[in-house]
Design an enzyme around this catalytic site. Structure first.
Site, PDB file in Angstrom:
ATOM      1  N   GLY A  58      41.255  37.585  37.302  1.00  0.00           N
ATOM      2  CA  GLY A  58      42.182  38.465  38.046  1.00  0.00           C
ATOM      3  C   GLY A  58      42.437  39.529  38.031  1.00  0.00           C
TER       4      GLY A  58
ATOM      5  CB  THR B 293      31.464  49.354  44.027  1.00  0.00           C
ATOM      6  OG1 THR B 293      30.368  49.434  45.034  1.00  0.00           O
ATOM      7  CG2 THR B 293      31.942  50.773  43.403  1.00  0.00           C
TER       8      THR B 293
ATOM      9  CB  SER C   4      36.492  33.978  43.599  1.00  0.00           C
ATOM     10  OG  SER C   4      36.145  35.634  44.446  1.00  0.00           O
TER      11      SER C   4
ATOM     12  CD  GLU D  37      31.615  39.123  37.207  1.00  0.00           C
ATOM     13  OE1 GLU D  37      32.450  39.082  36.323  1.00  0.00           O
ATOM     14  OE2 GLU D  37      31.723  38.982  38.811  1.00  0.00           O
TER      15      GLU D  37
END
Lengths: 395, 378
Positions: A127, A375, A161, A244
């Site tokens: 989160g 991003t 997710s 990640e």
């Protein structure tokens, strides 16, 4: 310098390939495909526990943390093979949050939660983003406020997710609203997803993948749910994201897809009886993809090697993320052109389906990781500053 | 899987970088502009020989350091970084390496000590007009003549042909391909200067009934094609290593410039449009680096690296092109100004891109291997 695997590493790969070959029964494959490659179903859970019991989860974690003590290179081989096999591995839990808990967690995290992660019995969603805090993550507003011995958590997260079948959320919250720099007032908590104050609504996406908006309404947790130091969350977030990013761009699935398309094009004949794969334009597309896969493979292996040497470089992690995510999109397009009209036929169609509709679906999901996981604009900022020492604009 | 340098690899890199960065100045490079002189700095060549670098991949018995192809590739990367006017690729990779690998001990003893000391100069003729496949000569043929050969034909793109002691070349012969070491002063040879973009003359070599003695035969008809394949892969990988040095330096020059140049009162590097184009170069150069090192590492252990070399050369071509133009562009007018050192890098990026085949040709070759089932992902 020796850009080759050792015989032991090659043997490990063979062992894993055989293991997953057995694990991935047609029933499990069907279930995973129904769950849009996300997992969470009963057969998926059983398989995860089996992997845990067989000691495969945490292969590359240090032995004192409950792993097998192999290097991140072996760990990467493991993830590559499991992704090649088509099992939606919960790598956010096992590869990025898990190691953080093992390294920075308290006694409860280390003695209760980490062993469950390694046993395949505990899943964690992430989160970070909020409606008003995406790329500028440090602007997040979800808060934890001290009340007696407890913390009271309130707020909303976006793109959480897997949260609908996870046990906890690794939650970034504001604990110091007055911190002079906004990223210095953030802490990490583990919040139980079964708390009555926790709720979740699905967000359905272009690629059919479900994600969630999650809500935190007066959730009370104790100090043991805090991970690391109070107001020291930012470091954990960035280090988690570095890990990640490597998992996001694993080369395994694209390598398998390439091989399948080559095989398909070799078996497919044109009206005049010649093979599709002998067409010059087909070879051109396939060669382009092959060239790109080789670079992605090396970029990933170098990262895994750097992690095993303890020299993981910020610019390199961003290189892997930008290159991998943008290459995937290009690869699906080029492979889709080879497959032709059939690349737009969805899985489980009555006719005309090729390679289980994989390319049709991948083309729709590929855009997620150019912005997800940090991003690419920010990644390029990092590369330009950390890799080339170019000054960056103040923000 | 080890992407780090060994101690000796680090030493080769440091030594080469030290000598080349000190000796190769824009002033010294300018001496060869406009073909004022043969693009060969013989004084530097002697320094590299004395430092042992010309023998980096030659056995100690020939006066070399006894290292392998990886160390040689690292040396060549530094030559690329400095665009030094020295013929390392034709001399060491295309000619000396196959002599050491396939030559008789007599042939090795005759040439290799001089290769390491810089006293002899070797080169290679790998291409013919319209034929960039070194292992399949079509315009050059040989016929048996006693225990030697007589050769006729045409080769193109031969660097340093006029000053070389021997030119390695392949010729089609009854029953295969032979690899010969031809003396450019032999009767029947004529050389034409072909003026290339880089100011390094690439000669066109015409052979008319040129006699080559048995002592100058490196490989006979049954072995010749494989020898040419072997040296062609290594020459291609060497071009990639040179390109890596060229593009890495070009990119870093650009990064420094954008961290110094101000417009609208701020450093231009702070504009995302500028920083991101430089970041794209960084990603590109990293991809070229890893593919080049992989190819070099596989070749060093004599593994089959045909796919990996072709892939590295596609990256060398594409990255050369993209980084070269991005560097020019981000420098504005400064990049094309001949008083600023970037422009020569642009020429060498193009040279490395095109030699032994550009990206389209490499992709076609790889595509054919894919169709033949020879290039699946492991």
């Amino acid at each position: 310098m020796k850009v080759e695997f050792t015989p032991q590493q090659n043997a490990l790969r063979e062992e894993l390939r055989a293991y997953f070959g057995e694990l991935m029964t047609p029933e499990l494959m069907d279930e995973c495909s129904r769950d849009m490659g996300e997992g969470g179903g009963p057969l998926w859970r059983t398989a995860l526990k089996k992997m845990g019991a067989d000691g495969w989860i945490g292969l590359g974690w240090p032995e004192e943390l409950g792993g097998k003590g192999m290097s991140p290179i072996e760990q990467f081989i493991f993830v590559e093979e499991i992704m090649r096999a088509g099992y939606p591995f919960p790598f956010l839990t096992t590869e990025s949050v898990g190691p953080q808990l093992a390294e920075n967690g308290n006694e409860w995290h280390k003695t209760e939660l980490v062993p469950k992660i390694l046993a395949g019995e505990l899943l964690i969603s992430i989160g970070y983003s909020e409606p008003g805090a995406g790329t500028d993550l440090a602007a997040l507003k979800t808060s934890a406020v001290r009340d007696g011995d407890e913390w009271v958590i309130n707020g909303q997260k976006m793109w959480t997710s897997l949260a609908h079948f996870c046990d906890y959320t690794w939650l970034a919250v504001r604990t110091d609203p007055d911190a002079p720099k906004k990223h210095k007032g953030i802490s990490m908590f583990l919040v139980p997803n079964d708390d009555p104050g926790w709720s979740c609504t699905p967000v359905n996406t272009l690629g059919d993948v479900r994600t969630n908006a999650t809500f935190y309404d007066n959730i009370r947790v104790s100090d043991r749910n805090l991970v690391g130091e109070l107001n020291g969350g930012w470091k954990l977030i960035t280090s988690q994201l570095n890990r990640e990013r490597l998992s996001l761009v694993n080369v395994g699935p694209t390598a398998v897809l390439f091989n399948k398309v080559v095989q398909w094009a070799s078996e497919t004949t044109l009206a005049d009886g010649s093979r599709l794969v002998d067409e010059a334009w087909v070879q051109g597309n396939l060669a382009r993809v092959r060239v790109g896969i080789e670079a992605l493979k090396l970029v990933c292996y170098k990262q895994a090697w750097a992690m095993s040497e303890g020299t993981l470089d910020m610019a390199d992690a961003s290189v892997a993320k930008v290159y991998g995510s943008e290459f995937f999109i290009e690869a699906y397009r080029l492979l889709g052109e080879v497959v032709g009209q059939a690349s737009m036929v969805k899985a489980h169609s009555e006719a005309g389906e090729v390679l289980q509709g994989r390319i049709e679906r991948l083309y729709r999901t590929a855009s997620i990781i150019t912005f997800g996981g940090g991003t690419n604009e920010i990644q390029r900022d990092i590369i330009s500053a950390a890799g080339l020492w170019i000054p960056r604009a103040s923000r | 899987m080890d992407f780090g340098f060994s101690e000796q690899q680090g030493e080769v890199q440091t030594l080469a970088r030290q000598i080349l960065s000190e000796q190769v100045t824009p002033e010294r490079l300018a001496a060869y502009d406009e073909f004022k002189a043969e693009r060969f700095d013989r004084e530097l060549w002697q320094q590299l020989a004395q430092a042992g670098l010309l023998g980096v991949a030659l056995e100690e018995s020939h006066g070399g350091m006894g290292f392998g192809f990886t160390e040689l590739a690292l040396f060549i990367e530094e030559v690329g970084r400095s665009i030094a006017p020295v013929p390392v690729i034709p001399h060491l990779v295309s000619a000396a390496a196959p002599i050491q690998r396939f030559g008789s001990s007599e042939l090795q003893g005759r040439w290799l000590p001089g290769v390491a000391s810089g006293d002899v100069l070797l080169t290679a003729a790998l291409m013919e007009p319209g034929n960039e496949e070194p292992a399949a000569p079509s315009l050059t043929t040989a016929t048996l003549d006693g225990d030697g050969y007589r050769v006729s034909g045409l080769k193109t793109c031969v660097p340093f042909a006029r000053s070389a002691d021997r030119i390695l070349l392949s010729a089609a012969v009854d029953g295969g391909v032979v690899v010969l070491l031809v003396d450019p002063k032999s009767a029947g040879i004529s050389l034409e200067d072909v003026r290339y973009s880089t100011y390094e003359t690439q000669y066109q070599l015409t052979l008319q009934d040129v006699q080559v003695s048995a002592a100058d035969v490196l490989a006979g008809p049954t072995a010749g094609a494989a020898v040419m394949q072997w040296l062609s892969l290594r020459t291609t990988a060497a071009l990639c290593a040179h390109q890596l040095g060229v593009t890495d330096h070009s990119m870093r020059m650009t990064a420094s410039y954008s961290a110094e140049r101000k417009q609208f009162g701020v450093l231009i590097g702070t504009f995302q449009a500028v920083g991101h184009r430089a970041a794209n170069c960084y990603i590109d150069v990293e991809c070229l680096r890893l593919n080049t090192y992989q190819a070099a590492s596989l070749l060093a252990s004599e593994a089959d690296a045909t796919n990996e070399v072709q892939i590295a050369k596609v990256w060398a071509g594409d990255v050369g092109h993209r980084v070269s133009y991005a560097s020019q562009h981000l420098h504005g007018g400064t990049g094309i100004d001949r008083d600023y050192p970037l422009w020569r890098y642009c020429l060498w990026a193009r040279h490395n891109e095109m030699m032994l085949g550009g990206s389209a040709r490499q992709l076609a070759a790889l595509g054919a291997r894919i169709a033949a089932g020879e290039a699946y992902c492991a």
